[in-house]
Write an enzyme that holds these catalytic residues in place. Structure first.
Site: not given
Ligand code: GLA
Length: 403
Positions: A148, A183-185, A206
């Protein structure tokens, strides 16, 4: 001389085997279960063992779900040698024994850490201890690492450097560990995650347990928002490196703490959950379920174990579907499959039922094709036009085979 040649050949052979072991993971999108949305900090040795048992007894393992991923909150801290240890109350026997158990079931164990000193949940992360932690994970028998990016600097260069450091450390262990970059794009990871050693990379924030939200950037990311964010990313996916649009909320029905935003979302309809599953299969996405497989009901299990949909996801060609048309809220996705075949998915995004009719030529699919409609289990024979009716938010899936 002969001995020298033999030694060199052995070295080359070993090197080839090593490189093969490193590249042989995630040749198709990883499938499994992840603890996050439903259990958050309530992860434990007991839970993971029970989930592993249920993955096998429910037929999910047989359908291909293999990785049991222990997400945030498993860490207790670092010992005097700086080695990570798990929360002693919830994992009294340590992680190695747990991994042995999961392996004894024919499954694999995944774990979670963060590219900073603290994870998103505020427990110890791996920053500055990458090599040591990778060695620890390998020693425990870990097969998958979700890494993460909470509490880490915003810029892309630092993200790449931190992810590569862990990627290199994992490679050095010589254990085939799937490396999941999370890293959530936010820093276009599809451009650099593979070079950092990643096998999959999150493309979005998320996911929440809702069909769609109009507040994507404020932590409200519904299924449709996620699908929209995959547009144009198909060229970056392939064997060994996948776009990851996050977990399957399929079957959560508002029960996940994080996915429901602490009760704000009550979940989706069964049709919408099936559509999420279908779209994830079309998008060659990792299939990571989140629901409690110990108590999964038959209707949800039937969706998640659908062999033909899973085969579309797991097709060895590894192509991600592209959106090839949007006709007043009726969208068409096309995924090339091995063996001169295509999967086509028609998604009705409208809030009302409606009919569709598409000539293959108009979709730029020329030649002679026979079709099978997957969800209705119908062989359609030679086709030129695909037509049917769809409920609101429902999908139809066709597999076309060249004649
Ligand atoms: C982030 C990730 C989630 C989950 C949590 C754990 O939000 O995107 O998938 O791993 O952290 O704290």
């Amino acid at each position: 001389m002969v001995l020298k040649k033999l030694a060199i050949t052995t070295c080359i052979l070993l090197l080839t085997l090593f490189v093969k072991a490193q590249t042989d993971v995630a040749l198709t999108p990883p499938m499994g279960w992840n603890s996050w949305n439903l259990f958050e900090e309530e992860v434990s040795d007991k839970l993971i063992r029970e989930i592993a048992d249920a993955i096998v007894s429910s037929g999910m393992a047989h359908a291909g779900y293999q990785y049991i991923v222990l997400d945030d909150y498993w860490v207790g801290g670092r010992n005097a040698n700086n080695e990570l240890f798990p929360d002693p109350v919830r994992f009294p026997q340590g992680i190695k024994t747990l991994a042995d158990y999961v392996h004894s079931k024919g499954l694999k164990l995944g774990i979670y850490s963060d590219a900073a000193s603290l994870t998103c949940g505020g427990v110890t992360g791996s920053y500055n201890f990458e090599e040591q932690d990778a060695k620890t994970f390998a020693k425990w028998g870990i097969d998958y690492l979700k890494y993460d990016y909470c509490n880490a600097p915003d810029d892309m260069v630092t993200a790449f450097t931190r992810y590569k450091k862990m990627g290199d450390a994992l490679k050095k262990t010589e254990r085939p560990i799937v490396y999941s970059i999370c890293e959530w794009g936010q820093r276009q990871p599809w451009l650099w995650a593979k070079a950092a050693g990643g096998h999959l990379w999150r493309t979005t924030w998320d996911i929440r347990d809702t069909w769609v939200s109009d507040k994507y950037d404020n932590g409200h990311n519904g299924i449709m928002n996620t699908v929209d964010k995959q547009k144009g990313l198909e060229k970056f996916a392939g064997p060994g490196g996948w776009n990851d649009p996050d977990l399957l909320v399929t079957g959560l029905f508002g029960k996940g703490k994080s996915s429901s935003l602490k009760g704000r979302y009550s979940g989706c309809s069964l049709t919408e959950y099936r559509s999420q599953f279908i779209l994830w299969c079309m998008l060659a996405s990792p299939l990571m379920v989140n629901l409690d497989v110990r108590t999964m009901d038959t209707a949800v299990a039937t969706i998640l174990r659908n062999k033909e949909l899973i085969a579309i996801d797991q097709d060895p060609l590894g192509k991600q579907a592209a959106l090839i048309g949007d006709y007043n809220g009726c969208q068409v996705f096309k995924k090339e499959l091995s063996g001169d075949r295509y999967a086509l998915c028609i998604l009705n995004r409208r809030d009302t039922a409606g009919a569709f009719s598409f000539a293959l030529n108009d979709l730029k699919i020329f030649g002679q094709w026979s079709a099978r409609q997957v969800l209705t289990n119908q062989q359609l024979g030679a086709v030129k036009i695909l037509s049917g009716k769809l409920a609101a938010h429902d999908c139809a899936v066709f597999v076309l085979v060249a004649k």
